[in-house]
Write a protein that holds these residues in place. Structure first.
Motif, PDB file in Angstrom:
ATOM      1  N   LEU A 620     -25.081  37.702  16.976  1.00 49.86           N
ATOM      2  CA  LEU A 620     -25.998  36.496  16.836  1.00 49.86           C
ATOM      3  C   LEU A 620     -26.209  36.324  15.426  1.00 49.86           C
ATOM      4  N   SER A 621     -26.896  35.281  15.175  1.00 51.33           N
ATOM      5  CA  SER A 621     -27.221  34.829  13.826  1.00 51.33           C
ATOM      6  C   SER A 621     -28.688  34.222  13.785  1.00 51.33           C
ATOM      7  N   VAL A 622     -29.332  34.415  12.802  1.00 54.56           N
ATOM      8  CA  VAL A 622     -30.850  33.870  12.481  1.00 54.56           C
ATOM      9  C   VAL A 622     -30.708  32.783  12.091  1.00 54.56           C
ATOM     10  N   PRO A 623     -31.999  32.063  11.968  1.00 53.43           N
ATOM     11  CA  PRO A 623     -32.569  30.899  11.510  1.00 53.43           C
ATOM     12  C   PRO A 623     -32.278  30.888   9.985  1.00 53.43           C
ATOM     13  N   VAL A 624     -32.457  29.638   9.504  1.00 52.23           N
ATOM     14  CA  VAL A 624     -32.251  29.297   8.096  1.00 52.23           C
ATOM     15  C   VAL A 624     -33.384  30.095   7.321  1.00 52.23           C
ATOM     16  N   GLY A 625     -32.791  30.520   6.111  1.00 56.56           N
ATOM     17  CA  GLY A 625     -33.718  31.484   5.198  1.00 56.56           C
ATOM     18  C   GLY A 625     -33.828  32.909   5.605  1.00 56.56           C
ATOM     19  N   ALA A 626     -33.591  33.070   6.859  1.00 54.71           N
ATOM     20  CA  ALA A 626     -34.157  34.494   7.629  1.00 54.71           C
ATOM     21  C   ALA A 626     -33.059  35.571   7.408  1.00 54.71           C
ATOM     22  N   GLU A 627     -33.769  36.672   7.499  1.00 49.71           N
ATOM     23  CA  GLU A 627     -32.723  38.215   7.560  1.00 49.71           C
ATOM     24  C   GLU A 627     -32.836  38.665   8.829  1.00 49.71           C
ATOM     25  N   THR A 628     -31.807  39.363   9.138  1.00 53.83           N
ATOM     26  CA  THR A 628     -31.713  40.113  10.510  1.00 53.83           C
ATOM     27  C   THR A 628     -32.264  41.539  10.328  1.00 53.83           C
ATOM     28  N   CYS A 629     -33.347  41.817  10.860  1.00 52.62           N
ATOM     29  CA  CYS A 629     -33.791  43.395  10.719  1.00 52.62           C
ATOM     30  C   CYS A 629     -33.968  43.970  12.177  1.00 52.62           C
ATOM     31  N   GLY A 630     -34.156  45.307  12.090  1.00 48.98           N
ATOM     32  CA  GLY A 630     -34.579  46.346  12.890  1.00 48.98           C
ATOM     33  C   GLY A 630     -33.707  46.183  14.284  1.00 48.98           C
ATOM     34  N   PRO A 631     -32.476  46.113  14.544  1.00 46.99           N
ATOM     35  CA  PRO A 631     -31.981  45.971  15.521  1.00 46.99           C
ATOM     36  C   PRO A 631     -32.260  47.401  16.637  1.00 46.99           C
ATOM     37  N   VAL A 632     -32.366  46.947  17.944  1.00 48.71           N
ATOM     38  CA  VAL A 632     -32.315  47.713  19.011  1.00 48.71           C
ATOM     39  C   VAL A 632     -31.469  47.436  20.018  1.00 48.71           C
ATOM     40  N   VAL A 633     -30.634  48.349  20.427  1.00 49.38           N
ATOM     41  CA  VAL A 633     -29.534  48.017  21.532  1.00 49.38           C
ATOM     42  C   VAL A 633     -29.508  48.920  22.427  1.00 49.38           C
ATOM     43  N   THR A 634     -29.797  48.244  23.710  1.00 43.18           N
ATOM     44  CA  THR A 634     -30.026  49.330  25.026  1.00 43.18           C
ATOM     45  C   THR A 634     -29.042  48.597  25.924  1.00 43.18           C
ATOM     46  N   ASP A 635     -28.904  49.180  27.253  1.00 42.89           N
ATOM     47  CA  ASP A 635     -28.000  48.540  28.207  1.00 42.89           C
ATOM     48  C   ASP A 635     -28.417  47.250  28.598  1.00 42.89           C
ATOM     49  N   HIS A 636     -29.940  46.874  28.548  1.00 41.50           N
ATOM     50  CA  HIS A 636     -30.429  45.328  29.109  1.00 41.50           C
ATOM     51  C   HIS A 636     -30.912  44.723  27.968  1.00 41.50           C
ATOM     52  N   LEU A 637     -31.037  45.073  26.568  1.00 39.20           N
ATOM     53  CA  LEU A 637     -31.762  44.395  25.819  1.00 39.20           C
ATOM     54  C   LEU A 637     -31.063  44.591  24.310  1.00 39.20           C
ATOM     55  N   VAL A 638     -31.184  43.567  23.526  1.00 36.21           N
ATOM     56  CA  VAL A 638     -31.169  43.458  21.903  1.00 36.21           C
ATOM     57  C   VAL A 638     -32.374  42.979  21.419  1.00 36.21           C
ATOM     58  N   LEU A 639     -32.944  43.570  20.693  1.00 40.73           N
ATOM     59  CA  LEU A 639     -34.148  43.202  20.096  1.00 40.73           C
ATOM     60  C   LEU A 639     -33.641  43.119  18.350  1.00 40.73           C
ATOM     61  N   VAL A 640     -34.165  42.122  17.768  1.00 43.47           N
ATOM     62  CA  VAL A 640     -34.034  41.975  16.130  1.00 43.47           C
ATOM     63  C   VAL A 640     -35.399  41.444  15.952  1.00 43.47           C
ATOM     64  N   ALA A 641     -35.374  41.951  14.628  1.00 38.98           N
ATOM     65  CA  ALA A 641     -36.689  41.353  13.969  1.00 38.98           C
ATOM     66  C   ALA A 641     -36.063  40.224  12.874  1.00 38.98           C
ATOM     67  N   VAL A 642     -36.708  39.050  13.130  1.00 39.71           N
ATOM     68  CA  VAL A 642     -36.235  37.849  12.552  1.00 39.71           C
ATOM     69  C   VAL A 642     -37.431  37.528  11.311  1.00 39.71           C
ATOM     70  N   GLN A 643     -36.745  38.297  10.093  1.00 37.24           N
ATOM     71  CA  GLN A 643     -37.488  38.378   8.777  1.00 37.24           C
ATOM     72  C   GLN A 643     -37.610  37.195   7.878  1.00 37.24           C
ATOM     73  N   HIS A 644     -38.641  36.711   7.239  1.00 36.17           N
ATOM     74  CA  HIS A 644     -39.086  35.483   6.411  1.00 36.17           C
ATOM     75  C   HIS A 644     -37.978  34.251   6.725  1.00 36.17           C
ATOM     76  N   PRO A 645     -38.169  33.813   7.803  1.00 37.41           N
ATOM     77  CA  PRO A 645     -37.403  32.547   8.139  1.00 37.41           C
ATOM     78  C   PRO A 645     -38.023  31.470   7.204  1.00 37.41           C
ATOM     79  N   GLY A 646     -37.026  30.521   6.808  1.00 37.83           N
ATOM     80  CA  GLY A 646     -37.496  29.574   5.832  1.00 37.83           C
ATOM     81  C   GLY A 646     -37.982  29.963   4.401  1.00 37.83           C
ATOM     82  N   GLU A 647     -37.672  31.111   4.029  1.00 43.26           N
ATOM     83  CA  GLU A 647     -38.161  31.689   2.819  1.00 43.26           C
ATOM     84  C   GLU A 647     -37.267  31.075   1.652  1.00 43.26           C
TER      85      GLU A 647
END
Length: 689
Positions: A620-647
């Protein structure tokens, strides 16, 4: 692969904006590194040792540990494009079509996947939280709402199938010029209420979240577990430095109680169900360190780059603890690993002094062969070090309240180590270009150098108390290896190896700075690399290890990159690795921060064994100006923290992103869940056909 995007204005290291550099780390990369030690690089020392002796040491290590090749079931990696099936079958967990590099203002996911925002800045966390209103914020409201700039994400299942979970999220820092409407905020003259809003926006959030087994995704549900931890929350100081004279202030003459936690970057979920969180760039919140006249105290503050003059946020105007001239010990109360028990909303969080004080990116646990606890952590700054702590006592399996208390106490007594990495190639073959040495790998051996255990110091000229509070100087003294910004470090639950993200170091090899070595082989390293090591006999308690670089990141079309020996024409470009995670198959997942190749940051998968070792694919990729943080990967989910979008915008007056709400809305840092759309509308398994 589609055409690569090239950086346009690389004014700051990597792809970060000047605003991010200022508010996240105090513009650290624009200032001299605080590590000015004469610590002779061990990588340079071995230049004077015969290659035969180095190889002999490596052979002994390989024989004792079974060697990387034996453990992985593969031969040593071949040069790119050789020795691999031209059409390898995707490794389980990585069977998706790579997302191309892009500059879109959205979270982009592979075909066949769906997404939803789980929680965003300002959403309710505890009962009574008011609805978020960007132009009418209050400190009282923010103290009950989801904080700003989410980073680490911890998912703790509460049932065997993971339908009900505790979600724990760090809030690393505030960007005041985006936190408030531009016509309400004057950076030179913030109001007291605005400062208190920022205090409340730091820390952590604990929520309960339900995985939807029918429609997919994760959603927050009301719960008694909802909790905000802020800069006003009281923490207990534990371990050998608790009560130290270096931690005592006018507000806390005991040196055992600290208000708050700040700049919490990454972290880890412990085997006993708590969360460890690293306090990172704490230095930037303080002012007037230049007014400290005692030369020893001044040198200690400088080694941690504690702020001189007025701070960016001007907090010192409203609480003297941020003014080093008035409270010279207050900075020593930050830079620790903190522990939160999300299972008990009434528990007092802890600062663990036995794990040392530095700019902790994260802290992750591995159980040793004899049942003790090892904790790995990196010091996220140029030319800083990698550390390990091994407990004295033994781990008690389980997640009951009794087990949690017992295992948490293990982090208060043990041995703190720092890492030294030695290459096995002739010095002339490590020339700074990123060219592989003649054995086709950057690799070698290493050792963990003890710094302190309990009240005993192993560093000449340092008491144990000084080792724990001024850990950087102690590591300087024992000639640890200066690394290229060591960030997240995690053990792989499948193959047992340890993986570290080294984000970048634009000053590597610069005049007057440390030169290259085999563990940090490129000058002006703007794209970073991934380090992999195997502890002696696979035991996390060992003081010896074998290491190698899995990835040397960047544009695969350039000669200075390496992808584990995999064909570079078939990989996704990756730059500035930051956080790492693993799926149940043992695949490594990497999130990036400050992509120096000109595209948005993203999340990438890479197998670490077999014929696809090194096959990087962007998930995946995150929005403009953002950083990809905190990934969690399970069998059924991927979680990411989208930090500072538009910064990358100068202020909230001219937003460059409107994610996640769209339209003309201000950007809001948020947590996103991603899942595979399966048959009959039910969610499928991540990375499987």
């Amino acid at each position: 692969m589609p055409d690569r995007l090239l950086p346009l204005f690389p004014a700051h290291p990597g792809g970060r904006s000047p605003i991010t550099c200022e508010y996240r780390c105090g513009n650290a990369c624009a200032h001299p590194e605080p590590n000015e030690s004469g610590n002779e690089y061990f990588g340079d020392v071995v230049k004077d040792i015969s290659r035969r002796r180095v190889f002999k040491a490596g052979a002994v290590m390989a024989a004792a540990a079974g060697g990387f090749a034996a453990l992985s079931g593969t031969a040593a990696a071949a040069p790119a494009g050789h020795g691999h099936d031209p059409k390898p079958r995707p490794v389980p967990g990585t069977a998706f079509d790579a997302v191309p590099p892009n500059k879109l203002d959205q979270v982009s996911v592979p075909d066949g996947y769906a997404q939803r925002v789980v929680v965003r800045w300002g959403d309710p966390v505890v009962q009574g939280a008011p609805r978020f209103h960007f132009t009418k914020q209050t400190a009282a409201a923010q103290a009950k709402q989801f904080g700003y700039n989410n980073d680490f994400v911890g998912l703790i299942p509460q049932d065997p199938l993971g339908f009900s979970n505790l979600l724990v999220v760090n809030h690393e820092y505030t960007t005041e010029v985006h936190l408030f409407p531009a016509d309400q905020y004057d950076p030179a003259n913030p109001t007291e209420e605005q400062v208190k809003i920022a205090w409340a926006a730091h820390g952590l959030s604990v929520l309960q979240a339900r995985r939807d087994p029918v429609h997919g995704g994760l959603e927050v549900v009301p719960s008694r577990f909802g909790r905000r931890i802020t800069l006003d929350t009281v923490f207990e100081v534990r371990g050998p430095a608790a009560g130290s004279k270096y931690l005592k202030t006018s507000a806390d003459p005991t040196g055992r109680k600290v208000r708050g936690t700040q700049n919490n970057c990454s972290g880890g979920v412990t085997p006993w169900g708590t969360v460890l969180s690293g306090e990172e760039n704490f230095h930037q919140y303080f002012a007037n360190a230049d007014k400290v006249t005692d030369p020893v105290a001044a040198a200690r503050l400088k080694r941690y780059a504690v702020g001189t003059g007025a701070s960016t946020r001007k907090w010192e105007r409203f609480d003297k603890r941020w003014d080093v001239a008035q409270e010279p010990q207050e900075p020593n109360r930050f830079g620790w690993v903190v522990e939160i028990d999300p299972n008990d909303p009434n528990s007092t969080p802890v600062k663990h002094t036995a794990l040392g004080r530095f700019k902790h990116e994260a802290a992750n646990v591995k159980i040793t062969a004899d049942g003790r606890v090892a904790v790995y952590s990196g010091d996220d700054e140029r030319f800083e070090y990698i550390y390990k702590f091994v407990s004295k006592g033994k781990y008690k399996p389980g997640k009951s309240a009794h087990a949690r208390r017992h295992n948490s106490a293990l982090l208060d007594e043990g041995t703190l180590y720092v890492g030294r990495f030695t290459g096995d190639s002739p010095a002339a073959e490590i020339d700074g270009t990123g060219k592989l040495p003649s054995d086709n790998e950057f690799d070698g051996t290493g050792e963990w150098i003890p710094l302190a255990a309990g009240n005993k110091s192993f560093v000449d000229g340092f008491t144990a108390e000084e080792v724990y509070v001024f850990t950087r100087q102690a590591a300087d003294k024992v000639a640890a290896t200066k690394m290229d910004r060591p960030e997240d470090i995690e053990p792989n639950p499948v193959n047992g190896r340890i993986y570290a993200a080294l984000t970048n170091n634009s000053d590597r090899g610069a005049a007057g700075k440390a030169g290259v070595d085999e563990a940090n082989p490129r000058v002006a390293n703007k794209n970073g690399h991934i380090l992999e090591w195997e502890e002696h006999r696979g035991d996390a308690a060992s003081t010896k290890f074998s290491w190698r670089l899995l990835l040397v990141c960047g544009d695969p079309a350039t000669a200075d990159t390496y992808f584990g020996g995999f064909d570079k024409t078939k990989v996704s470009p990756i730059s500035c690795p930051d956080n790492v995670a693993f799926d149940r198959h043992g695949n490594l997942w990497i999130s990036t921060d400050g992509n120096a190749l000109g595209a948005n940051d993203g999340l990438f998968s890479v197998p670490v064994t077999g014929p696809e070792r090194g096959h990087v694919k962007q998930f995946l990729s995150v929005p403009v100006g953002a950083e990809t943080c905190g990934p969690v990967v399970t069998d059924h989910l991927v979680l990411v923290a989208v930090q500072h979008p538009g910064e990358n915008a100068a202020s909230s007056a001219t937003p460059t992103s409107h994610w996640p709400d769209g339209g003309t809305a201000q950007p809001r840092p948020s947590i996103v869940s991603v899942w595979k759309k399966g048959r009959f509308g039910l969610p499928g398994r991540i990375g499987e056909r």
